[in-house]
Write an enzyme that holds these catalytic residues in place. Sequence first.
Site, PDB file in Angstrom:
ATOM      1  N   ASP A  46      -3.240 -11.392  52.071  1.00 21.82           N
ATOM      2  CA  ASP A  46      -3.451 -11.261  53.515  1.00 21.82           C
ATOM      3  C   ASP A  46      -2.844  -9.987  54.084  1.00 21.82           C
ATOM      4  O   ASP A  46      -3.291  -9.485  55.104  1.00 21.82           O
ATOM      5  CB  ASP A  46      -2.845 -12.467  54.244  1.00 21.82           C
ATOM      6  CG  ASP A  46      -3.611 -13.719  53.919  1.00 21.82           C
ATOM      7  OD1 ASP A  46      -4.840 -13.691  54.037  1.00 21.82           O
ATOM      8  OD2 ASP A  46      -2.989 -14.711  53.520  1.00 21.82           O
ATOM      9  N   HIS A  59       4.157 -16.378  48.662  1.00 23.63           N
ATOM     10  CA  HIS A  59       2.983 -17.233  48.432  1.00 23.63           C
ATOM     11  C   HIS A  59       3.438 -18.544  47.828  1.00 23.63           C
ATOM     12  O   HIS A  59       4.340 -18.554  46.985  1.00 23.63           O
ATOM     13  CB  HIS A  59       1.988 -16.530  47.496  1.00 23.63           C
ATOM     14  CG  HIS A  59       0.622 -17.139  47.514  1.00 23.63           C
ATOM     15  ND1 HIS A  59       0.324 -18.291  46.821  1.00 23.63           N
ATOM     16  CD2 HIS A  59      -0.507 -16.773  48.152  1.00 23.63           C
ATOM     17  CE1 HIS A  59      -0.949 -18.591  47.032  1.00 23.63           C
ATOM     18  NE2 HIS A  59      -1.480 -17.707  47.838  1.00 23.63           N
TER      19      HIS A  59
END
Length: 428
Positions: free
Chosen positions: A363, A306
């Site tokens: 996700d 991320h």
Amino acid sequence: MPNTVQIVVDGKTLTYPLVEGTEGERGVDISKLRAESGLITLDQGYGNTGSCQSAITYIDGDKGILRYRGIPIEEFGKNADFIEVSWLLIFGRLPKKDELLRFRSRLTANAHLHEAMKHTFEGFPITAPPMAITSAMINTLGCFHPEFFSLKDEEVLEEAAARLISKIRTIAAFTYRRVNGLPYVYANPKLRYCANLLHMMFSMPYDDLVVDQEIETAMNLIFILHADHEQNCSTSTVRMVGSSKANLFASCAAGVCALWGPLHGGANVEVLEMLEQIHSGGLTAEKYIEIAKQKASGVRLMGFGHRVYKNYDPRAKMLQSVCEKLLKKLKVKDPLLDIARKLEELALKDQYFIDRKLYPNVDFYSGIIMRAIGIPTNMFTVMFAIGRLPGWIAHWKEQHDDPTSKIARPRQIYVGPVNKHYVPTEQR
Ligand code: ACO
């Protein structure tokens, strides 16, 4: 001078105020820099630019902290529901019992779309991307409620927010029905927010879907965890459009378009595409991990890493346990889910991923959960939009209420041709 930053330009020292947030984050207020020096700042992608001061969401990516209005995201995991979190984000505090009841009633009363909107759905080809339909329909919704183009007070804003949050769910379900050629199913006022969405998506006129409690809990958590993430691409878009005093519907429709991009809301789709690729390509999870570790391959383990979180994404941690419970309860037999589990297990103990602080992101699990529930991949980003909508509304409101806010108008460093002349066609 304390609380100031000095910049030397052409030998002249200029002093600018330091602005400090409530969590100690510091920034330099350079709003007078151009007037005083002729300089602008250049920061592609705005990675180092604060576009506003905001009291909605706090993120510390190094420590893996995410808080809505000061409340750690983990505290919403057990009992909170998406509707009260929406109200919290928009109005800045947890709603009292009667306020929550009123907001819920507003949502229930607004679940239906104007019948004329059905014709608008019919106008889309069944191959239309669901995000295109969703954005267009949010803008169309505004045409049916022009009274909300100007929001005079919080009462009117609450009603507009309830309409949007309620109707985006119906829009999402009708979009699914349209692209699958299925009859539209209307909202059931007896159902709660997530169950009603799944009812409108998956019931048939002759057969009502009974939504499993575990599924409702998982959807509720997915929406809560996506509800805001401060100045991300779609939220900044909503603020950018809203800064021109464009109405809430138009601003949120623009947010959907920004979210559509694969670098933003489309990441969980890519997780599923990766799993399908591994499965259909006859690869093993072990082999894929090896390929993802080789830079030259250009392959990445999707759903890992991320830009902001260099620690476990707190949202992923919460979704992981819900994901496990759900898969057990549903007894889903799906080779893609087995591959996902194996990838996660291998990556979490692999030195390459440990050294680079690459953890599963939100996700990774949201894609797996939605697949297990039966939501098709092309609807994943629409689900993300439903979740993110309260955050967009909160940011639109915060900006709207701020008397110091200005129309967003970045500058540029021009690098094009210098002072050329127009040449008539016959002389070119
Ligand atoms: N798989 C394999 N290696 C990776 C991955 C990955 N998923 N992510 C990063 N790396 C490696 C890079 O190759 C680099 O290695 P190096 O130090 O040997 O050069 C190192 O980790 C750092 O990578 P960066 O790209 O600099 O990290 P950054 O923080 O800028 O990128 C990003 C974050 C874009 C999310 C990245 O981790 C990635 O591409 N992940 C996969 C896609 C994904 O899941 N996106 C969704 C993000 S969540 C969201 O947007 C809501």
